[in-house]
Enzyme design. Structure first.
Site, PDB file in Angstrom:
ATOM      1  N   TRP A  40       0.798  -1.220   0.000  1.00 60.35           N
ATOM      2  CA  TRP A  40       0.000   0.000   0.000  1.00 60.35           C
ATOM      3  C   TRP A  40       0.837   1.279   0.000  1.00 60.35           C
ATOM      4  O   TRP A  40       1.817   1.399   0.735  1.00 60.35           O
ATOM      5  CB  TRP A  40      -0.905   0.019   1.234  1.00 60.35           C
ATOM      6  CG  TRP A  40      -1.600   1.317   1.434  1.00 60.35           C
ATOM      7  CD1 TRP A  40      -1.167   2.382   2.176  1.00 60.35           C
ATOM      8  CD2 TRP A  40      -2.854   1.724   0.873  1.00 60.35           C
ATOM      9  NE1 TRP A  40      -2.075   3.416   2.104  1.00 60.35           N
ATOM     10  CE2 TRP A  40      -3.115   3.037   1.306  1.00 60.35           C
ATOM     11  CE3 TRP A  40      -3.785   1.093   0.038  1.00 60.35           C
ATOM     12  CZ2 TRP A  40      -4.273   3.738   0.944  1.00 60.35           C
ATOM     13  CZ3 TRP A  40      -4.927   1.793  -0.326  1.00 60.35           C
ATOM     14  CH2 TRP A  40      -5.164   3.092   0.132  1.00 60.35           C
ATOM     15  N   ASP A  43      -0.405   9.198   0.451  1.00 65.41           N
ATOM     16  CA  ASP A  43       0.142  10.549   0.282  1.00 65.41           C
ATOM     17  C   ASP A  43       1.651  10.610   0.040  1.00 65.41           C
ATOM     18  O   ASP A  43       2.437  10.001   0.764  1.00 65.41           O
ATOM     19  CB  ASP A  43      -0.109  11.378   1.551  1.00 65.41           C
ATOM     20  CG  ASP A  43      -1.555  11.402   1.970  1.00 65.41           C
ATOM     21  OD1 ASP A  43      -2.403  10.830   1.274  1.00 65.41           O
ATOM     22  OD2 ASP A  43      -1.826  11.991   3.029  1.00 65.41           O
ATOM     23  N   PHE A  99       2.553   9.520  10.134  1.00 63.97           N
ATOM     24  CA  PHE A  99       1.626  10.086   9.158  1.00 63.97           C
ATOM     25  C   PHE A  99       2.342  11.121   8.279  1.00 63.97           C
ATOM     26  O   PHE A  99       3.554  11.297   8.353  1.00 63.97           O
ATOM     27  CB  PHE A  99       0.425  10.703   9.883  1.00 63.97           C
ATOM     28  CG  PHE A  99      -0.724   9.745  10.088  1.00 63.97           C
ATOM     29  CD1 PHE A  99      -0.538   8.373  10.105  1.00 63.97           C
ATOM     30  CD2 PHE A  99      -2.019  10.219  10.288  1.00 63.97           C
ATOM     31  CE1 PHE A  99      -1.597   7.482  10.290  1.00 63.97           C
ATOM     32  CE2 PHE A  99      -3.083   9.354  10.478  1.00 63.97           C
ATOM     33  CZ  PHE A  99      -2.879   7.993  10.478  1.00 63.97           C
ATOM     34  N   GLU A 222      -6.776  18.540   4.819  1.00 62.49           N
ATOM     35  CA  GLU A 222      -5.568  17.743   4.983  1.00 62.49           C
ATOM     36  C   GLU A 222      -4.458  18.276   4.070  1.00 62.49           C
ATOM     37  O   GLU A 222      -4.691  19.069   3.162  1.00 62.49           O
ATOM     38  CB  GLU A 222      -5.828  16.273   4.621  1.00 62.49           C
ATOM     39  CG  GLU A 222      -6.822  15.568   5.514  1.00 62.49           C
ATOM     40  CD  GLU A 222      -6.942  14.089   5.188  1.00 62.49           C
ATOM     41  OE1 GLU A 222      -6.772  13.280   6.107  1.00 62.49           O
ATOM     42  OE2 GLU A 222      -7.202  13.740   4.017  1.00 62.49           O
ATOM     43  N   TRP A 304     -10.018   8.429  -1.991  1.00 63.12           N
ATOM     44  CA  TRP A 304     -10.426   7.624  -0.849  1.00 63.12           C
ATOM     45  C   TRP A 304     -11.749   6.902  -1.067  1.00 63.12           C
ATOM     46  O   TRP A 304     -12.107   6.012  -0.300  1.00 63.12           O
ATOM     47  CB  TRP A 304     -10.486   8.487   0.416  1.00 63.12           C
ATOM     48  CG  TRP A 304      -9.128   8.708   1.007  1.00 63.12           C
ATOM     49  CD1 TRP A 304      -8.473   9.898   1.145  1.00 63.12           C
ATOM     50  CD2 TRP A 304      -8.247   7.714   1.539  1.00 63.12           C
ATOM     51  NE1 TRP A 304      -7.238   9.697   1.727  1.00 63.12           N
ATOM     52  CE2 TRP A 304      -7.074   8.375   1.981  1.00 63.12           C
ATOM     53  CE3 TRP A 304      -8.323   6.330   1.672  1.00 63.12           C
ATOM     54  CZ2 TRP A 304      -6.003   7.688   2.556  1.00 63.12           C
ATOM     55  CZ3 TRP A 304      -7.241   5.642   2.239  1.00 63.12           C
ATOM     56  CH2 TRP A 304      -6.110   6.326   2.676  1.00 63.12           C
TER      57      TRP A 304
END
Length: 500
Positions: A40, A43, A99, A222, A304
């Site tokens: 996977w 971003d 993140f 975001e 998404w």
């Protein structure tokens, strides 16, 4: 016995062929967009140029091809086209998952880690605190590298920015603000942006908020970015804010604001919500650091709505091609433009150019293109606005249509018959985009890879990025116009990656 041995050898050869085919030509594997070898990705993070090398870090889960505990993957390139996957840069730790964030080159050694240290600024996401619903599960931390990004040391004083109690508090984008000799952090804080400043990347002061009453608010804000562009003798600041959901064609997308920034406060001059890309597959798009006067943007080529379901194996997701950003005034409004970086020209091989082509109904370019791979760049200009469609197709009957609707004054990408679409109910749709250019002249640049198209219309005033999944390569190409028109120039280039 002899027959058994022959059968075994035949099976072995076929198995070997299958492995080779899977390794070098997995179905839907992009040929000039970055994808991880397996598992996977989402971003892009920490994009930075340093000592002749472009560094791309990215949200990565190495144990599965669906989203999981986030790491920072790492890839490097000399041209932003051909990428080499590197070992994982940052792993989860006691403070949480790693993140999104950014990276800078600390030329003045403000942090004390070393001159020209690469410093990553990222969000720590604590899943335990998230379950406890404390509202403080996301904090900002830093790490540094003294060996060109090969190895990283996390700062012992992490986190460097504590959470004041905001559930979505993430994705720091940091840049040096020369006028005041300080670092500026642009941080996504739920449904707005918060700016922080620091002299040393370690101690941060909150400066201001932006966005409570501006822009789209259909989802969480975001992956922001802030940078200046010189335009018509003035410095204009661009603030990018990605949003999920709430995009112009559903799902996740990127919006932007234009205005002024004084080191403390961003003031928007925008009178309308403006979008980086009207396709559904350019999200979390931000710019590279340390590239001088060039503002180069790259995004995650997915959405998404279906990112976890797309039919690729053994990987999921790719990035867009790198894009050069600029500004253009149209009437009383200024728009951000994006076009493919000039480095893409390095993939050009065979092709053709034609002038003053009259089209009535259909111009079939399949034989002239002679391109079985379906990888190409098409540039065309026409002096008169009229309905026009560019049709990519294959022997299986799949079609992807990119076009302009004169009556609606809109560009579009229609992937309703583009191949496999049943993995998500909203995937096979027609996406629409506003046209901002004045006058009748239309210019289109279309870049096609195995499973994506990127449209740059009117010198980048309108961009659209869409992925698709055809049963076989889109080796057929036609340009159609029912009303008829004359195209002043068509330039078709086969794109051939140097290595993959």
């Amino acid at each position: 016995m002899k027959k058994t041995i022959i059968c075994f050898l035949l099976i072995s050869v076929l198995a070997g062929s299958s492995i080779m085919a899977q390794e070098f030509k997995e179905k839907y594997r992009p040929q000039f967009h970055f994808t991880p070898k397996a598992n996977w990705m989402n971003d892009p993070n920490g994009m930075v140029y340093h000592n002749g090398i472009y560094h791309l870090f990215y949200q990565y889960y190495p144990n599965d091809k669906i989203w999981g505990p986030m790491h920072w993957g790492h890839a490097t390139s000399k041209d932003m086209i051909s990428w080499k996957e590197q070992p994982i840069a940052l792993y989860p730790d006691s403070l949480g998952y790693i993140f999104s964030g950014s990276a800078v080159v600390d030329k003045n050694n403000t942090a004390g880690f070393g001159k020209d240290a690469m410093v990553a600024i990222f969000t720590h996401h604590d899943p335990i605190q998230e379950k406890l619903k404390t509202g403080k599960h996301e904090t900002q931390s830093i790490a540094y590298s003294l060996d060109e990004g090969k190895t990283w040391t996390k700062y012992k004083g992490n986190p460097v920015v504590q959470n004041p109690g905001i559930s979505d508090f993430r994705d720091p984008k940091v840049r040096w603000f020369e006028a005041q000799k300080k670092w500026i952090m642009t941080l996504a804080t739920k449904d707005r942006i918060t700016f922080y400043s620091s002299p040393d990347l370690k101690s941060w002061t909150r400066e201001s908020d932006f966005g409570a009453n501006e822009g789209g608010h259909g989802g969480v804000w975001e992956c922001p970015d802030l940078f200046p562009i010189k335009h018509e003798g003035k410095e204009i600041w661009v603030l990018i804010v990605n949003i999920n959901p709430g995009g112009p064609n559903k799902g996740s997308a990127g919006q932007y604001f234009l205005g002024d920034f004084d080191g403390k406060t961003f003031t928007s001059n925008s009178k309308e919500t403006k979008w980086l890309d009207y396709g559904t597959d350019n999200y979390a798009a931000v710019t590279f650091a340390n590239t001088g006067d060039r503002n180069i943007l790259m995004g995650w080529m997915s959405n998404w709505q279906y990112a976890n379901q797309v039919p690729t194996d053994p990987w999921r997701s790719a990035n867009t091609i790198a894009r050069e950003l600029g500004l253009k005034t149209v009437g009383k409004e200024i728009y951000l433009t994006s076009v493919p970086v000039k480095e893409l020209d390095g993939l050009s091989s065979t092709g053709f150019s034609v002038k003053n082509v009259k089209i009535k109904n259909e111009l079939d370019l399949t034989d002239k293109a002679n391109n079985k791979s379906g990888l190409f760049r098409l540039d065309l200009t026409t002096e008169s606005t009229a309905d026009i469609s560019i049709v990519l197709a294959n022997e299986a009957g799949n079609e992807l249509i990119v076009g302009y609707d004169k009556a609606a004054n809109q560009y579009y990408v229609d992937r309703s018959k583009s191949g496999k679409t049943d993995f998500e109910k909203g995937f096979g749709e027609k996406h629409l985009a506003s046209r901002f250019a004045p006058g009748t002249k239309i210019s289109l640049t279309l870049v096609a890879d195995v499973a994506s198209v990127e449209l740059f219309a009117d010198n980048g005033l309108t961009a659209m990025t869409d992925i698709f999944f055809p049963e076989t390569p889109m080796s057929k190409l036609a340009i159609k116009s029912v009303s008829g028109l004359t195209i002043q120039s068509i330039k078709y280039t086969v794109l051939t990656p140097s290595m993959k």
